[in-house]
Design an enzyme around this catalytic site. Structure first.
Site, mmCIF file in Angstrom:
data_model
loop_
_atom_site.group_PDB
_atom_site.id
_atom_site.type_symbol
_atom_site.label_atom_id
_atom_site.label_comp_id
_atom_site.label_asym_id
_atom_site.label_seq_id
_atom_site.Cartn_x
_atom_site.Cartn_y
_atom_site.Cartn_z
ATOM 1 C CG HIS A 22 14.371 70.608 -27.104
ATOM 2 N ND1 HIS A 22 13.888 71.767 -27.701
ATOM 3 C CD2 HIS A 22 13.395 70.225 -26.238
ATOM 4 C CE1 HIS A 22 12.695 72.041 -27.194
ATOM 5 N NE2 HIS A 22 12.362 71.119 -26.311
ATOM 6 C CD GLU A 23 12.643 66.524 -25.715
ATOM 7 O OE1 GLU A 23 12.172 66.757 -24.589
ATOM 8 O OE2 GLU A 23 12.189 67.047 -26.746
ATOM 9 C CB CYS A 54 9.153 73.179 -26.471
ATOM 10 S SG CYS A 54 9.180 72.332 -24.886
ATOM 11 C CG LEU A 55 5.064 68.447 -27.187
ATOM 12 C CD1 LEU A 55 4.831 67.005 -26.773
ATOM 13 C CD2 LEU A 55 4.125 68.842 -28.311
ATOM 14 C CG HIS A 60 12.618 69.786 -21.407
ATOM 15 N ND1 HIS A 60 11.877 70.900 -21.074
ATOM 16 C CD2 HIS A 60 12.380 69.574 -22.725
ATOM 17 C CE1 HIS A 60 11.220 71.330 -22.145
ATOM 18 N NE2 HIS A 60 11.506 70.550 -23.166
ATOM 19 C CD GLN A 110 8.672 68.629 -22.367
ATOM 20 O OE1 GLN A 110 9.317 67.709 -22.837
ATOM 21 N NE2 GLN A 110 8.016 69.502 -23.118
ATOM 22 N N GLY A 159 9.825 64.650 -29.230
ATOM 23 C CA GLY A 159 10.589 64.409 -28.014
ATOM 24 C C GLY A 159 9.795 64.869 -26.805
HETATM 25 NI NI NI Z 1 10.699 70.721 -25.089
#
Ligand code: NI
Length: 173
Positions: A136-137, A94-95, A140, A51, A46
């Site tokens: 989660h996304e 998470c990236l 963000h 991000q 995701g």
């Molecule tokens: Ni994330």
């Protein structure tokens, strides 16, 4: 398509509330394609537009397992309509918080509304891993990271380690 640089926490751009997209046009479609390419390359399941430094309410997700056909999802202006009382806990990563993981508890099922890549309104139900990744996304888009769901002690340990890694990287350049 192009790979986009992914912001790493702590970064103030990861803490802002992203703006709704007025209309899904070619620019937004290109952003979503670039985000998917960036996500697959990472690899991740995701990615949210903030991000990659774009403060708009756009996320991409693909929870297909290795060996399965890709199932890319492109969601614009996603809104949760319903959350189950039942909860589920996943070990999240998470990236933007590379190499850090923590158990996060969230509603096990959700129903949401969004615009798709054709600018059409869609409703979607999700459970299991997909429900977790979508939440989660979507977090963000409101400047919330998975570490904001865990204890302040654990959160500070992770954020301090990331800040230190950034300093060491900056010195090495
Ligand atoms: Ni994330």
């Amino acid at each position: 398509m192009a790979l986009l640089p992914v912001l790493v926490a702590p970064d103030p751009r990861l803490k802002i509330k992203a703006k709704p997209v007025p209309q899904v046009d070619d620019t937004v479609r290109r952003l979503m394609d670039d985000m998917l390419e960036t996500m697959y390359e990472a690899p991740g399941i995701g990615l949210a537009a903030p991000q990659v430094g774009r403060p708009v309410r756009v996320i991409v997700v693909d929870v297909a397992r290795e060996g399965e056909a890709p199932q890319p999802l492109r969601l614009v202006n996603p809104e949760i309509l319903w959350r189950s009382e039942e909860l589920a806990t996943y070990n999240e990563g998470c990236l933007s918080l590379p190499e850090h993981y923590a158990d996060v508890t969230r509603p096990a099922e959700i129903r949401l509304r969004c615009l798709d890549e054709r600018n059409e309104t869609r409703e979607m139900e999700a459970k299991g891993l997909l429900a977790t990744v979508l939440q989660h996304e979507m977090d963000h888009l409101d400047g919330v990271l998975f570490v904001d769901h865990i204890s302040p002690l654990k959160r500070n340990i992770i954020l301090r380690k990331l800040a230190k890694a950034k300093r060491l990287n900056a010195e090495a350049v």
